[in-house]
Each structure stands twice: as structure tokens, then as C-alpha cells.
Scaffold this motif. Structure first.
Motif, PDB file in Angstrom:
ATOM      1  N   ASP A  75       8.086  18.337   0.798  1.00  0.00           N
ATOM      2  CA  ASP A  75       6.947  19.260   0.510  1.00  0.00           C
ATOM      3  C   ASP A  75       6.815  19.412  -0.983  1.00  0.00           C
ATOM      4  O   ASP A  75       8.127  19.601  -1.623  1.00  0.00           O
ATOM      5  N   LEU A  76       5.800  20.176  -1.497  1.00  0.00           N
ATOM      6  CA  LEU A  76       5.640  20.390  -2.662  1.00  0.00           C
ATOM      7  C   LEU A  76       6.576  21.445  -3.294  1.00  0.00           C
ATOM      8  O   LEU A  76       7.243  21.572  -4.053  1.00  0.00           O
ATOM      9  N   GLY A  77       6.913  22.364  -2.300  1.00  0.00           N
ATOM     10  CA  GLY A  77       7.910  23.536  -2.512  1.00  0.00           C
ATOM     11  C   GLY A  77       9.367  23.134  -2.594  1.00  0.00           C
ATOM     12  O   GLY A  77      10.071  24.290  -2.647  1.00  0.00           O
ATOM     13  N   ASP A  78       9.613  22.162  -2.061  1.00  0.00           N
ATOM     14  CA  ASP A  78      11.041  21.670  -1.755  1.00  0.00           C
ATOM     15  C   ASP A  78      11.790  21.601  -2.995  1.00  0.00           C
ATOM     16  O   ASP A  78      11.097  21.180  -4.118  1.00  0.00           O
ATOM     17  N   SER A  79      13.201  21.635  -2.906  1.00  0.00           N
ATOM     18  CA  SER A  79      13.881  21.558  -4.092  1.00  0.00           C
ATOM     19  C   SER A  79      14.017  19.962  -4.381  1.00  0.00           C
ATOM     20  O   SER A  79      13.760  19.226  -3.460  1.00  0.00           O
ATOM     21  N   GLY A  80      14.204  19.575  -5.661  1.00  0.00           N
ATOM     22  CA  GLY A  80      13.980  18.095  -6.053  1.00  0.00           C
ATOM     23  C   GLY A  80      12.585  17.590  -6.455  1.00  0.00           C
ATOM     24  O   GLY A  80      12.707  16.456  -6.945  1.00  0.00           O
ATOM     25  N   VAL A  81      11.461  18.159  -6.196  1.00  0.00           N
ATOM     26  CA  VAL A  81      10.273  17.558  -6.351  1.00  0.00           C
ATOM     27  C   VAL A  81       9.857  17.728  -7.714  1.00  0.00           C
ATOM     28  O   VAL A  81       8.982  16.748  -8.179  1.00  0.00           O
ATOM     29  N   TRP A  82      10.151  18.658  -8.464  1.00  0.00           N
ATOM     30  CA  TRP A  82       9.682  19.013  -9.952  1.00  0.00           C
ATOM     31  C   TRP A  82      10.729  17.982 -10.506  1.00  0.00           C
ATOM     32  O   TRP A  82      11.917  18.332 -10.611  1.00  0.00           O
ATOM     33  N   ARG A  83      10.262  17.132 -11.375  1.00  0.00           N
ATOM     34  CA  ARG A  83      11.165  16.079 -11.855  1.00  0.00           C
ATOM     35  C   ARG A  83      10.989  16.321 -13.340  1.00  0.00           C
ATOM     36  O   ARG A  83       9.767  16.277 -14.047  1.00  0.00           O
ATOM     37  N   SER A  84      12.039  16.393 -14.263  1.00  0.00           N
ATOM     38  CA  SER A  84      11.894  16.501 -15.922  1.00  0.00           C
ATOM     39  C   SER A  84      11.608  15.317 -16.230  1.00  0.00           C
ATOM     40  O   SER A  84      11.691  14.148 -15.789  1.00  0.00           O
ATOM     41  N   THR A  85      10.842  15.654 -17.453  1.00  0.00           N
ATOM     42  CA  THR A  85      10.269  14.367 -18.188  1.00  0.00           C
ATOM     43  C   THR A  85      11.361  13.783 -18.823  1.00  0.00           C
ATOM     44  O   THR A  85      12.244  14.179 -19.008  1.00  0.00           O
ATOM     45  N   ASP A  86      11.061  12.254 -19.279  1.00  0.00           N
ATOM     46  CA  ASP A  86      12.069  11.507 -19.674  1.00  0.00           C
ATOM     47  C   ASP A  86      12.361  12.098 -21.338  1.00  0.00           C
ATOM     48  O   ASP A  86      13.182  11.934 -21.827  1.00  0.00           O
ATOM     49  N   SER A  87      10.911  12.257 -21.871  1.00  0.00           N
ATOM     50  CA  SER A  87      11.152  12.698 -23.293  1.00  0.00           C
ATOM     51  C   SER A  87       9.948  13.116 -23.830  1.00  0.00           C
ATOM     52  O   SER A  87       8.845  13.048 -22.868  1.00  0.00           O
ATOM     53  N   TRP A  88       9.888  13.750 -24.941  1.00  0.00           N
ATOM     54  CA  TRP A  88       8.482  14.209 -25.448  1.00  0.00           C
ATOM     55  C   TRP A  88       8.585  14.237 -26.870  1.00  0.00           C
ATOM     56  O   TRP A  88       9.739  14.115 -27.395  1.00  0.00           O
ATOM     57  N   THR A  89       7.548  14.180 -27.643  1.00  0.00           N
ATOM     58  CA  THR A  89       7.579  14.045 -28.977  1.00  0.00           C
ATOM     59  C   THR A  89       6.625  15.316 -29.407  1.00  0.00           C
ATOM     60  O   THR A  89       5.644  15.834 -29.065  1.00  0.00           O
TER      61      THR A  89
END
Length: 170
Positions: A75-89
Motif C-alpha cells: 500500500d502507498l503508506g507502507d514502509s519501503g514504498v518511497w524509493r530514493s532517487t539514484d542521483s540528481w544534478t
């Protein structure tokens, strides 16, 4: 009481504005060669500190369809659903371009993406499902049929005819 001399100037910025962000790729379709979901984020005062992506295998972003690092079962509120971006500029003036390597996707399925952006002051913008980006994953090449000309060499070519089809994205 005791007193002390003033020794240091400290400047602070009061920031209560939430950062903003958007998915730029994919727009409406994604193919097998596109392995990155990309976008921009912006916060002029304290700048972006964290950008996270959530991906659903359901066009509406329903429960049990969010990617958790293993599969599309959370579910959207579960842990692990929000994934960090690989990189940014850092593009300067509070603007960043970001990218995230997507997991394996299923042919012909419509996916949903939402972002959660945090700035250095701790302000958080979590996109709602109404703000989601949806896209169709299409890994099948279209088919093209050439009917005329139908020989290797032609002396005249008044008409070129044929057809094409693509079962996934039409």
C-alpha cells in the motif's frame, strides 16, 4: 549576572514553503529501452534535500499495487514504498534534475508515479494521487507491412501502400 561580548553573526532563513517537483520522463508511454524515470524538483529558499519516488502497477494507484523494492504488493503508506532517487544534478537557483532506475515492468500495463520531496528546512511535499503521472509500458515493437512496391526494383512508383499495427499502444 554575567555578560559576554557579541562574537558571531548568524544568518538564518525562515522557510515554510514546500518544495515542488514533477516527472518529466515518461510522459504517457515508456518502452523497454527507457530504464530511468526522471524529473525536476525545486525549492528556492533552502533547496531540495531528499527526493523519493513511489511507483504503482495500477492506473489509479490502488492498495496492494505499490512497489516496495521486491514487488508491486504494498500500500502507498507502507514502509519501503518511497524509493530514493539514484542521483540528481543541481541546476542552480534551487532547481535539480533527478533520475531513478525503475524495476522490471509488465507489458501493456498502465503505471502511476508520485513524488515526495523534502527541503533542507524539513518541509515535505507528498504528491496526491490526483497529481500522479500515469504511463503505459510498451515493450513490443510495432509491425509494418509494405504491400506496394512488392518487387526489388520498380520502374515507376505511383503509390506506396502498406499497413502498421501496434497492439499495446495503438
Amino acid at each position: 549576572g554575567t555578560t559576554s561580548a557579541f562574537t558571531t553573526v548568524r544568518t538564518i532563513t525562515y522557510d515554510i514553503e514546500v518544495p515542488t517537483g514533477a516527472v518529466t520522463v515518461p510522459s504517457a508511454f515508456m518502452n523497454a529501452g527507457q530504464t530511468q524515470i526522471t524529473g525536476t524538483a525545486f525549492d528556492v529558499l533552502s533547496e531540495v534535500s531528499i527526493l523519493e519516488v513511489a511507483l504503482s502497477s495500477d492506473v489509479a494507484g490502488g492498495d496492494g499495487s505499490w512497489y516496495n523494492g521486491v514487488g508491486f504488493t504494498a500500500d502507498l503508506g507502507d514502509s519501503g514504498v518511497w524509493r530514493s532517487t539514484d542521483s540528481w544534478t543541481d541546476q542552480g537557483a534551487g532547481l535539480i534534475d533527478w533520475q531513478w532506475t525503475r524495476p522490471a515492468l509488465d507489458q501493456g500495463k498502465v503505471y502511476s508515479v508520485v513524488l515526495r520531496i523534502t527541503d533542507n528546512a524539513g518541509n515535505v511535499k507528498t504528491q496526491t494521487l490526483a497529481e500522479r503521472r500515469t504511463f503505459l509500458y510498451d515493450e513490443v515493437d510495432p509491425l509494418v507491412t509494405l504491400l506496394d512496391p512488392n518487387t526489388e526494383f520498380e520502374r515507376s512508383l505511383p503509390t506506396i501502400s502498406g499497413g502498421s499495427s501496434d497492439g499495446a499502444s495503438n
